[in-house]
Motif scaffolding. Structure first.
Motif, PDB file in Angstrom:
ATOM      1  N   TYR A 186      21.077  45.173 -27.793  1.00  0.00           N
ATOM      2  CA  TYR A 186      22.529  45.026 -27.820  1.00  0.00           C
ATOM      3  C   TYR A 186      23.043  45.306 -26.419  1.00  0.00           C
ATOM      4  N   ILE A 187      23.716  44.320 -25.838  1.00  0.00           N
ATOM      5  CA  ILE A 187      24.189  44.421 -24.463  1.00  0.00           C
ATOM      6  C   ILE A 187      25.699  44.199 -24.440  1.00  0.00           C
ATOM      7  N   ALA A 188      26.421  45.079 -23.762  1.00  0.00           N
ATOM      8  CA  ALA A 188      27.860  44.915 -23.578  1.00  0.00           C
ATOM      9  C   ALA A 188      28.119  44.259 -22.234  1.00  0.00           C
ATOM     10  N   VAL A 189      28.822  43.140 -22.256  1.00  0.00           N
ATOM     11  CA  VAL A 189      29.238  42.442 -21.041  1.00  0.00           C
ATOM     12  C   VAL A 189      30.734  42.683 -20.873  1.00  0.00           C
ATOM     13  N   PHE A 190      31.111  43.267 -19.731  1.00  0.00           N
ATOM     14  CA  PHE A 190      32.510  43.562 -19.445  1.00  0.00           C
ATOM     15  C   PHE A 190      33.081  42.527 -18.490  1.00  0.00           C
ATOM     16  N   VAL A 191      34.196  41.917 -18.859  1.00  0.00           N
ATOM     17  CA  VAL A 191      34.925  41.024 -17.960  1.00  0.00           C
ATOM     18  C   VAL A 191      35.783  41.907 -17.068  1.00  0.00           C
ATOM     19  N   GLY A 192      35.766  41.639 -15.771  1.00  0.00           N
ATOM     20  CA  GLY A 192      36.468  42.511 -14.841  1.00  0.00           C
ATOM     21  C   GLY A 192      37.867  42.093 -14.456  1.00  0.00           C
ATOM     22  N   SER A 193      38.269  40.882 -14.766  1.00  0.00           N
ATOM     23  CA  SER A 193      39.568  40.399 -14.292  1.00  0.00           C
ATOM     24  C   SER A 193      40.476  39.999 -15.452  1.00  0.00           C
ATOM     25  N   VAL A 194      41.760  40.252 -15.253  1.00  0.00           N
ATOM     26  CA  VAL A 194      42.763  39.797 -16.223  1.00  0.00           C
ATOM     27  C   VAL A 194      43.764  38.844 -15.562  1.00  0.00           C
ATOM     28  N   ARG A 195      43.417  38.374 -14.385  1.00  0.00           N
ATOM     29  CA  ARG A 195      44.313  37.438 -13.700  1.00  0.00           C
ATOM     30  C   ARG A 195      44.387  36.107 -14.445  1.00  0.00           C
ATOM     31  N   ARG A 196      45.509  35.455 -14.332  1.00  0.00           N
ATOM     32  CA  ARG A 196      45.765  34.203 -15.034  1.00  0.00           C
ATOM     33  C   ARG A 196      44.724  33.134 -14.729  1.00  0.00           C
ATOM     34  N   ASP A 197      44.348  32.980 -13.467  1.00  0.00           N
ATOM     35  CA  ASP A 197      43.391  31.939 -13.065  1.00  0.00           C
ATOM     36  C   ASP A 197      42.026  32.530 -12.753  1.00  0.00           C
ATOM     37  N   LEU A 208      44.671  47.200 -23.424  1.00  0.00           N
ATOM     38  CA  LEU A 208      44.707  48.659 -23.439  1.00  0.00           C
ATOM     39  C   LEU A 208      45.805  49.175 -22.515  1.00  0.00           C
ATOM     40  N   PRO A 209      46.511  50.218 -22.938  1.00  0.00           N
ATOM     41  CA  PRO A 209      47.468  50.831 -22.012  1.00  0.00           C
ATOM     42  C   PRO A 209      46.717  51.567 -20.905  1.00  0.00           C
ATOM     43  N   LEU A 210      47.417  51.895 -19.831  1.00  0.00           N
ATOM     44  CA  LEU A 210      46.802  52.715 -18.797  1.00  0.00           C
ATOM     45  C   LEU A 210      46.342  54.015 -19.437  1.00  0.00           C
ATOM     46  N   LEU A 211      45.161  54.443 -19.053  1.00  0.00           N
ATOM     47  CA  LEU A 211      44.527  55.605 -19.671  1.00  0.00           C
ATOM     48  C   LEU A 211      45.398  56.847 -19.562  1.00  0.00           C
ATOM     49  N   ASP A 212      45.695  57.433 -20.714  1.00  0.00           N
ATOM     50  CA  ASP A 212      46.390  58.710 -20.794  1.00  0.00           C
ATOM     51  C   ASP A 212      45.447  59.759 -21.372  1.00  0.00           C
ATOM     52  N   ARG A 213      44.697  59.378 -22.400  1.00  0.00           N
ATOM     53  CA  ARG A 213      43.722  60.250 -23.043  1.00  0.00           C
ATOM     54  C   ARG A 213      42.445  59.456 -23.288  1.00  0.00           C
ATOM     55  N   SER A 240      41.299  47.264 -11.403  1.00  0.00           N
ATOM     56  CA  SER A 240      41.849  48.371 -12.187  1.00  0.00           C
ATOM     57  C   SER A 240      41.679  48.116 -13.682  1.00  0.00           C
ATOM     58  N   ALA A 241      41.711  46.865 -14.101  1.00  0.00           N
ATOM     59  CA  ALA A 241      41.542  46.547 -15.527  1.00  0.00           C
ATOM     60  C   ALA A 241      40.152  46.949 -16.011  1.00  0.00           C
ATOM     61  N   LEU A 242      39.132  46.677 -15.221  1.00  0.00           N
ATOM     62  CA  LEU A 242      37.771  47.063 -15.592  1.00  0.00           C
ATOM     63  C   LEU A 242      37.629  48.577 -15.590  1.00  0.00           C
ATOM     64  N   LYS A 243      38.113  49.215 -14.542  1.00  0.00           N
ATOM     65  CA  LYS A 243      38.017  50.679 -14.452  1.00  0.00           C
ATOM     66  C   LYS A 243      38.731  51.343 -15.617  1.00  0.00           C
ATOM     67  N   ASN A 244      39.903  50.858 -15.959  1.00  0.00           N
ATOM     68  CA  ASN A 244      40.663  51.416 -17.081  1.00  0.00           C
ATOM     69  C   ASN A 244      39.884  51.282 -18.393  1.00  0.00           C
ATOM     70  N   LEU A 292      36.587  51.010 -18.802  1.00  0.00           N
ATOM     71  CA  LEU A 292      35.415  51.888 -18.763  1.00  0.00           C
ATOM     72  C   LEU A 292      35.783  53.345 -19.011  1.00  0.00           C
ATOM     73  N   ASP A 293      36.900  53.793 -18.467  1.00  0.00           N
ATOM     74  CA  ASP A 293      37.243  55.211 -18.454  1.00  0.00           C
ATOM     75  C   ASP A 293      37.651  55.797 -19.807  1.00  0.00           C
ATOM     76  N   TYR A 294      37.866  54.984 -20.797  1.00  0.00           N
ATOM     77  CA  TYR A 294      38.215  55.518 -22.120  1.00  0.00           C
ATOM     78  C   TYR A 294      37.055  56.295 -22.751  1.00  0.00           C
ATOM     79  N   PHE A 295      35.853  56.099 -22.249  1.00  0.00           N
ATOM     80  CA  PHE A 295      34.658  56.669 -22.878  1.00  0.00           C
ATOM     81  C   PHE A 295      33.793  57.366 -21.840  1.00  0.00           C
ATOM     82  N   LEU A 296      32.846  58.193 -22.318  1.00  0.00           N
ATOM     83  CA  LEU A 296      31.920  58.855 -21.410  1.00  0.00           C
ATOM     84  C   LEU A 296      30.545  58.973 -22.055  1.00  0.00           C
TER      85      LEU A 296
END
Length: 189
Positions: free
Chosen positions: A3-14, A45-50, A88-92, A94-98
């Motif tokens: 099982y492999i998680a692939v993370f998309v790093g961009s949320v830009r329109r193009d 996701l909202p900007l990480l608060d918790r 920042s979208a990718l970092k945000n 990732l940061d929800y978990f540890l």
């Protein structure tokens, strides 16, 4: 099969990275892996608060994301380079978990429209994944001039990348298998 998680790093329109991420997903599926495709654009996701572990009532979307990250045996972030770092979208995301990442390998894919192919972002992600407890494999997979490697419909047009990705995924699978075996014997904490 893993099982492999692939993370998309961009949320830009193009965004060009969606074509790269879908291609990586396809290559993993051709090797009989189950892919969790994680797109911050779909998560909203909202900007990480918790962090997840600090939340009393996480949303169902966040619970599902946690399950994917926890159940994955390895991670492939597909990152653009913004200002010499990852998005920042990718970092945000990732940061929800540890702890969910602990003792599982990561393999970094970077891209850019220029010649340097996001290598600065890849180096930043090495530091981030090390802190998450998910060491990156020695190789990274950089795609310069991404707009010439994939067409407007997201199809690969430079077939030399098929050979390169094969070697990269061979290395990643070796680390997935090695760390999966070691986790089966227990972890240091």
């Amino acid at each position: 099969m893993a099982y492999i998680a692939v993370f998309v790093g961009s949320v830009r329109r193009d965004r060009k990275g969606i074509a790269v991420a879908r291609w990586i997903e396809k290559k993993l599926q051709e090797r009989n892996h189950k892919v969790y495709f994680i797109d911050p654009m779909e998560l909203d996701l909202p900007l990480l608060d918790r962090m997840y572990k600090e939340m009393e009532n996480p949303s169902e979307k966040l619970v599902q994301l946690r399950d994917k990250i926890k159940n994955a045996e390895g991670y492939i972030p597909v990152t653009p380079e913004y200002n010499r770092s990852t998005s920042s979208a990718l970092k945000n995301t990732l940061d929800y978990f540890l702890e969910e990442y602990y003792f599982k390998p990561s393999a970094i894919v970077s891209y850019s429209p220029g010649m340097f192919a996001g290598i600065n972002a890849a180096q930043q992600l090495r530091l981030i994944f090390a802190e998450l407890g998910s060491p990156s494999i020695p190789s990274s997979f950089a795609i310069p001039r991404v707009h010439k490697v994939f067409d407007e419909k997201g199809n690969l047009v430079d077939e030399s990348y098929d050979k390169r990705i094969s070697k990269f995924l061979d290395e990643f699978e070796w680390y997935v298998n090695a760390l999966t075996f070691q986790r089966s014997k227990g972890t240091p904490y």
